[in-house]
Design a protein around this motif. Structure first.
Motif, PDB file in Angstrom:
ATOM      1  N   TYR A  35      89.860  48.898  66.975  1.00 57.91           N
ATOM      2  CA  TYR A  35      89.817  49.399  65.607  1.00 57.91           C
ATOM      3  C   TYR A  35      91.237  49.748  65.180  1.00 57.91           C
ATOM      4  N   ALA A  36      91.746  49.065  64.161  1.00 58.15           N
ATOM      5  CA  ALA A  36      93.126  49.256  63.712  1.00 58.15           C
ATOM      6  C   ALA A  36      93.380  50.687  63.249  1.00 58.15           C
ATOM      7  N   VAL A  37      92.462  51.283  62.525  1.00 50.05           N
ATOM      8  CA  VAL A  37      92.666  52.641  62.011  1.00 50.05           C
ATOM      9  C   VAL A  37      92.797  53.645  63.157  1.00 50.05           C
ATOM     10  N   ASP A  38      92.014  53.471  64.222  1.00 52.25           N
ATOM     11  CA  ASP A  38      92.124  54.362  65.384  1.00 52.25           C
ATOM     12  C   ASP A  38      93.497  54.214  66.032  1.00 52.25           C
ATOM     13  N   LEU A  39      93.954  52.982  66.130  1.00 52.41           N
ATOM     14  CA  LEU A  39      95.249  52.710  66.743  1.00 52.41           C
ATOM     15  C   LEU A  39      96.378  53.382  65.963  1.00 52.41           C
ATOM     16  N   VAL A  40      96.313  53.302  64.637  1.00 58.61           N
ATOM     17  CA  VAL A  40      97.334  53.936  63.797  1.00 58.61           C
ATOM     18  C   VAL A  40      97.232  55.462  63.904  1.00 58.61           C
ATOM     19  N   MET A  41      96.021  55.999  63.960  1.00 60.84           N
ATOM     20  CA  MET A  41      95.849  57.444  64.106  1.00 60.84           C
ATOM     21  C   MET A  41      96.468  57.934  65.411  1.00 60.84           C
ATOM     22  N   VAL A  42      96.221  57.222  66.507  1.00 63.23           N
ATOM     23  CA  VAL A  42      96.767  57.615  67.807  1.00 63.23           C
ATOM     24  C   VAL A  42      98.287  57.459  67.811  1.00 63.23           C
ATOM     25  N   GLY A  43      98.768  56.355  67.256  1.00 64.22           N
ATOM     26  CA  GLY A  43     100.199  56.072  67.287  1.00 64.22           C
ATOM     27  C   GLY A  43     101.052  56.943  66.389  1.00 64.22           C
ATOM     28  N   THR A  44     100.462  57.460  65.303  1.00 57.73           N
ATOM     29  CA  THR A  44     101.255  58.225  64.331  1.00 57.73           C
ATOM     30  C   THR A  44     100.865  59.694  64.234  1.00 57.73           C
ATOM     31  N   GLY A  45      99.642  60.025  64.633  1.00 55.35           N
ATOM     32  CA  GLY A  45      99.156  61.392  64.465  1.00 55.35           C
ATOM     33  C   GLY A  45      98.586  61.645  63.079  1.00 55.35           C
ATOM     34  N   HIS A  46      98.486  60.602  62.258  1.00 55.66           N
ATOM     35  CA  HIS A  46      97.954  60.748  60.897  1.00 55.66           C
ATOM     36  C   HIS A  46      96.434  60.910  60.911  1.00 55.66           C
ATOM     37  N   ARG A  48      92.584  59.984  59.475  1.00 54.30           N
ATOM     38  CA  ARG A  48      91.945  58.682  59.268  1.00 54.30           C
ATOM     39  C   ARG A  48      92.308  58.106  57.889  1.00 54.30           C
ATOM     40  N   ASP A  49      92.269  58.937  56.853  1.00 50.91           N
ATOM     41  CA  ASP A  49      92.601  58.463  55.506  1.00 50.91           C
ATOM     42  C   ASP A  49      94.043  57.977  55.416  1.00 50.91           C
ATOM     43  N   ARG A  50      94.959  58.769  55.954  1.00 53.42           N
ATOM     44  CA  ARG A  50      96.385  58.401  55.907  1.00 53.42           C
ATOM     45  C   ARG A  50      96.652  57.158  56.758  1.00 53.42           C
ATOM     46  N   ALA A  51      95.967  57.037  57.900  1.00 50.62           N
ATOM     47  CA  ALA A  51      96.126  55.857  58.758  1.00 50.62           C
ATOM     48  C   ALA A  51      95.665  54.601  58.019  1.00 50.62           C
ATOM     49  N   GLY A  52      94.563  54.704  57.303  1.00 46.60           N
ATOM     50  CA  GLY A  52      94.095  53.575  56.500  1.00 46.60           C
ATOM     51  C   GLY A  52      95.099  53.188  55.432  1.00 46.60           C
ATOM     52  N   GLN A  53      95.731  54.192  54.834  1.00 44.46           N
ATOM     53  CA  GLN A  53      96.751  53.940  53.821  1.00 44.46           C
ATOM     54  C   GLN A  53      97.960  53.238  54.431  1.00 44.46           C
ATOM     55  N   VAL A  54      98.366  53.657  55.626  1.00 48.28           N
ATOM     56  CA  VAL A  54      99.483  53.011  56.321  1.00 48.28           C
ATOM     57  C   VAL A  54      99.176  51.531  56.541  1.00 48.28           C
ATOM     58  N   ILE A  55      97.952  51.229  56.950  1.00 52.11           N
ATOM     59  CA  ILE A  55      97.550  49.830  57.176  1.00 52.11           C
ATOM     60  C   ILE A  55      97.604  49.046  55.869  1.00 52.11           C
ATOM     61  N   ARG A  56      97.046  49.624  54.812  1.00 52.87           N
ATOM     62  CA  ARG A  56      97.001  48.914  53.524  1.00 52.87           C
ATOM     63  C   ARG A  56      98.381  48.692  52.922  1.00 52.87           C
ATOM     64  N   GLU A  57      99.299  49.627  53.162  1.00 53.18           N
ATOM     65  CA  GLU A  57     100.623  49.554  52.530  1.00 53.18           C
ATOM     66  C   GLU A  57     101.695  48.918  53.417  1.00 53.18           C
TER      67      GLU A  57
END
Length: 102
Positions: A35-46, A48-57
């Protein structure tokens, strides 16, 4: 390290030995997509909402959106999933020191 869990995925990869003080689990599908959003959450500490935004942007030149595999797992927007190889590439372009340590 994989863990069983009852949800749309059946396994988790835990980065708890590297990331401390917050949830460090990434959900994995039965066919071994992360799950990409989980990966971004773990990698950045953001969150779930902010992690999704990072993926989209994320700029296309940093990480190609073609690498995301989208599936309708829950109601709402399709879930973005990644292969292990693409997950490693995503981690390397995430901001912050934690992402580099994962």
């Amino acid at each position: 390290k994989y863990h069983q869990r009852n949800m749309a995925c059946s396994k988790l990869i835990s980065f708890a030995e590297i990331v401390q003080g917050r949830d460090a689990s990434v959900r994995v599908t039965d066919d071994r997509l992360l799950y990409a959003v989980d990966l971004v959450m773990v990698g950045t500490g953001h969150s779930r909402d902010r992690a999704g935004q990072v993926i989209r942007e994320m700029p296309e030149q940093m990480f190609s959106s073609d690498k995301f595999i989208e599936r309708q797992i829950h109601a709402g927007y399709p879930t973005k999933l990644l292969t292990i190889d693409d997950s490693i590439q995503l981690i390397m372009v995430l901001p912050g020191q934690t992402a580099k340590e994962v």
